[in-house]
Design an enzyme around this catalytic site. Structure first.
Site, mmCIF file in Angstrom:
data_model
loop_
_atom_site.group_PDB
_atom_site.id
_atom_site.type_symbol
_atom_site.label_atom_id
_atom_site.label_comp_id
_atom_site.label_asym_id
_atom_site.label_seq_id
_atom_site.Cartn_x
_atom_site.Cartn_y
_atom_site.Cartn_z
ATOM 1 N N TYR A 1 0.823 -1.206 0.000
ATOM 2 C CA TYR A 1 0.000 0.000 0.000
ATOM 3 C C TYR A 1 0.861 1.262 0.000
ATOM 4 O O TYR A 1 0.499 2.280 -0.575
ATOM 5 C CB TYR A 1 -0.950 0.007 1.198
ATOM 6 C CG TYR A 1 -2.208 -0.795 0.981
ATOM 7 C CD1 TYR A 1 -3.057 -0.522 -0.084
ATOM 8 C CD2 TYR A 1 -2.564 -1.816 1.853
ATOM 9 C CE1 TYR A 1 -4.225 -1.248 -0.278
ATOM 10 C CE2 TYR A 1 -3.734 -2.550 1.670
ATOM 11 C CZ TYR A 1 -4.558 -2.258 0.602
ATOM 12 O OH TYR A 1 -5.713 -2.968 0.416
ATOM 13 N N GLU B 1 3.044 -29.045 17.912
ATOM 14 C CA GLU B 1 2.286 -28.670 16.704
ATOM 15 C C GLU B 1 0.992 -27.921 17.016
ATOM 16 O O GLU B 1 0.772 -26.826 16.538
ATOM 17 C CB GLU B 1 1.959 -29.925 15.860
ATOM 18 C CG GLU B 1 1.085 -29.592 14.647
ATOM 19 C CD GLU B 1 0.701 -30.813 13.800
ATOM 20 O OE1 GLU B 1 1.293 -31.890 13.980
ATOM 21 O OE2 GLU B 1 -0.197 -30.682 12.952
ATOM 22 N N ASP C 1 1.505 -34.351 15.372
ATOM 23 C CA ASP C 1 0.643 -35.485 15.063
ATOM 24 C C ASP C 1 1.455 -36.535 14.306
ATOM 25 O O ASP C 1 2.424 -36.202 13.608
ATOM 26 C CB ASP C 1 -0.532 -35.041 14.173
ATOM 27 C CG ASP C 1 -1.577 -34.232 14.934
ATOM 28 O OD1 ASP C 1 -1.633 -34.337 16.173
ATOM 29 O OD2 ASP C 1 -2.346 -33.508 14.276
#
Lengths: 373, 373
Positions: free
Chosen positions: B99, B193, B245
């Site tokens: 911007y 995680e 996991d």
């Protein structure tokens, strides 16, 4: 997790539910429980309270009904586990709860739960049946958001001066009901949609210079952010200003914080902050601050074109029709958005200069009370 | 933001780039700069360093080339803005940078930038051309993650005792290069995680009982989490254990923390922590801890079935073929995953009891050095 002031109440509710079911069993009746219907047709905007709530329609879950027996069993199992959690001052994520309760039923080949898509709606059933916030059942949700500002919070016995956390800030956990707000020197609470804008305001020391409690939501506000905003407002009696992108999604984030969300309508009274005010971005800002160059086009197809309305256009029209966006100023704002086909992001203010948002935009709006209701 | 120790170096690099371009202009040559090719074909696993890096192939961006002129202009414009940021001890998000720089070029109808999809790759060009981490250019990314543990951090002059932040924790910002690690009483760093597992370990006071610095990543680790893990390891000389996991995505998260990611290969030396060890979940854990009931099936179609491999099966086979998963223990683990078709989540450990992960699973693995390399 530590005890919550609600714990006694929650245990009583859970115990009463158990006693009720037991007495029905003793009388050789089918145990049942009622809970409010949660479908959109039973979601009402309570104009007086300024929040969404559920209407009077209830539905009954009966054990001796072949279509209800499985969910009934699951409801009782989950209620018992929640009572254990509350009693032991423990918490569990809804995923952990699922894993804790999943097992093969003795004598059968069936599992108590096949997936979290079975346990999640039962948790919501319990919340509504007991009129107990999920957090009161000691169930946690995903966390998001940060807090900065002149406020000391006691969390698990630790006294945290939120003005002395550098540019890092306090991570907002899922459960904030146990927070004690010790001391503060704040004049208002500013909830900011994007993490990047939160970081900008911290870099500019906006929270220090303006005595602001800055809650950086990081997109759609988590339950923790909503509950924290509610509690901060309620306990510190400070005004709440909400600062989002100037697009239908930003406006909806505001309405979720202010009025509640449709799928959690039964919890608005504990999650929403009806006196919140909307500070920006607005379509009016574009002209006022000369931001035309850094606007974006609304996504999708306008209503008057073939195939429309879609995406942003469709969403803006939906907002226009919600009872809680009926104020003429919001109707005007949404009409302007639809007519110009423009949207504007918070970070587009950087096109003026980085410090424009903190030195000019926000202080001017606050000074002149330029808010949308 | 405060000054970084790298700032002098960064300004020198940016100044040298400018001087080089200027001298080429003065000699009436076409200004140019070279940067390493970032395509996957130029990504190399550096076995000795244990990280991904870019190979020797470079490509040249030349001003007097009709295909390069626009990006060349953008590169110089962004380099100049970054120099300004560093000099003024300011930072900007990559959205704000866009911007700030978007404007119509005087005398033309063209905009300098049409969208962030134009500025983002130019930023990466500059990072690689200058061998400067994006953070050294004072550009911020989205934040995620929390830190807990026996460590005092100085952040913008504030001394933060990360053991006294209740269950909330320190929110990890995008730029952590200015953190000063003052005092610590930690024995290792545990990167987790999921946010929910981080919350579990905090509820169990794992970080206190085990003198652990707990970094809760909240999914795929942000640049801030990766850089912080790298810096914590480097400065405190503590071992790093990664807990994800037990599925191909968890394993890949581990490898990103340890080895680097392919699309940021040029920054591995500053973002990766090659000595990290994998603590779990593994497919072996399923049998060892009796977790079969709470496993999930791998998603997708196995290789030997028509239409396979897809999803998890495909991803596991891809991992098997990466040079940095060639260790026999990883090959064995991935073969087991593919053969059994199972995956297991961290939170499935709750099926034993909530405190099993903190009282038994993690301490046993650490005590017995049961890690994957």
């Amino acid at each position: 997790m530590p005890a919550l002031s609600e714990d006694k109440n929650t245990i009583e509710k859970l115990t009463n539910l158990g006693k009720k079911l037991l007495s029905e069993l003793k009388q050789k009746e089918s145990p049942y429980f009622d809970r409010p219907v949660r479908s959109l047709s039973n979601v009402i905007f309570d104009e007086k309270a300024g929040t969404l709530k559920l209407g009077d329609r209830t539905s009954r879950r009966t054990f001796l009904n072949i279509g209800h027996a499985r969910t009934f069993m699951q409801s009782v199992m989950i209620a018992a586990k929640c009572k254990e959690l509350v009693k032991n001052e423990r918490s569990a994520s809804i995923r952990e709860l699922y894993y804790q309760l999943k097992h093969t039923i003795p004598g059968l080949t069936d599992n108590t739960l096949e997936g979290q898509e079975e346990s999640n709606p039962v948790i919501v059933d319990l919340e509504t049946a007991l009129d107990a916030l999920r957090e009161y059942l000691h169930l946690t949700a995903d966390r998001s958001g940060q807090l900065f500002g002149p406020l000391t919070i006691e969390d698990q016995g630790d006294k945290i001066d939120c003005l002395r956390l550098g540019k890092s800030g306090l991570s907002i956990p899922s459960i904030v009901d146990d927070y004690k707000f010790l001391d503060h020197d704040a004049e208002f609470i500013l909830v900011v949609e994007t993490g990047a804008m939160g970081d900008r305001l911290v870099e500019e020391k906006f929270h220090i210079k303006n005595k602001a409690i800055l809650v950086s939501s990081g997109g759609q506000p988590s339950r923790g952010v909503r509950r924290l905003t509610h509690l901060l407002h309620q306990k510190l009696e400070l005004p709440v200003y909400v600062f989002t992108d100037g697009d239908p999604w930003g406006f909806y984030i505001y309405s979720v914080l202010k009025t509640g969300s449709m799928n959690l309508a039964f919890e608005s009274k504990r999650l929403a902050t009806p006196s919140s005010k909307f500070i920006g971005m607005t379509i009016e800002d574009i002209e006022k601050y000369g931001l035309k160059k850094v606007t974006e086009k609304l996504k999708g197809i306008p209503a008057k074109k073939a195939g429309g309305p879609t995406e942003d256009y469709k969403r803006a029209i939906e907002l226009k029709n919600y009872a809680w966006f009926k104020h003429e100023l919001w109707q005007k704002e949404l009409d302007k958005m639809l007519a110009t086909g423009m949207r504007i992001e918070q970070q587009a203010l950087a096109s003026k200069k980085l410090e424009f948002v903190s030195d000019t935009y926000l202080p001017e709006k606050i000074k002149n009370h330029e808010f949308l209701p």
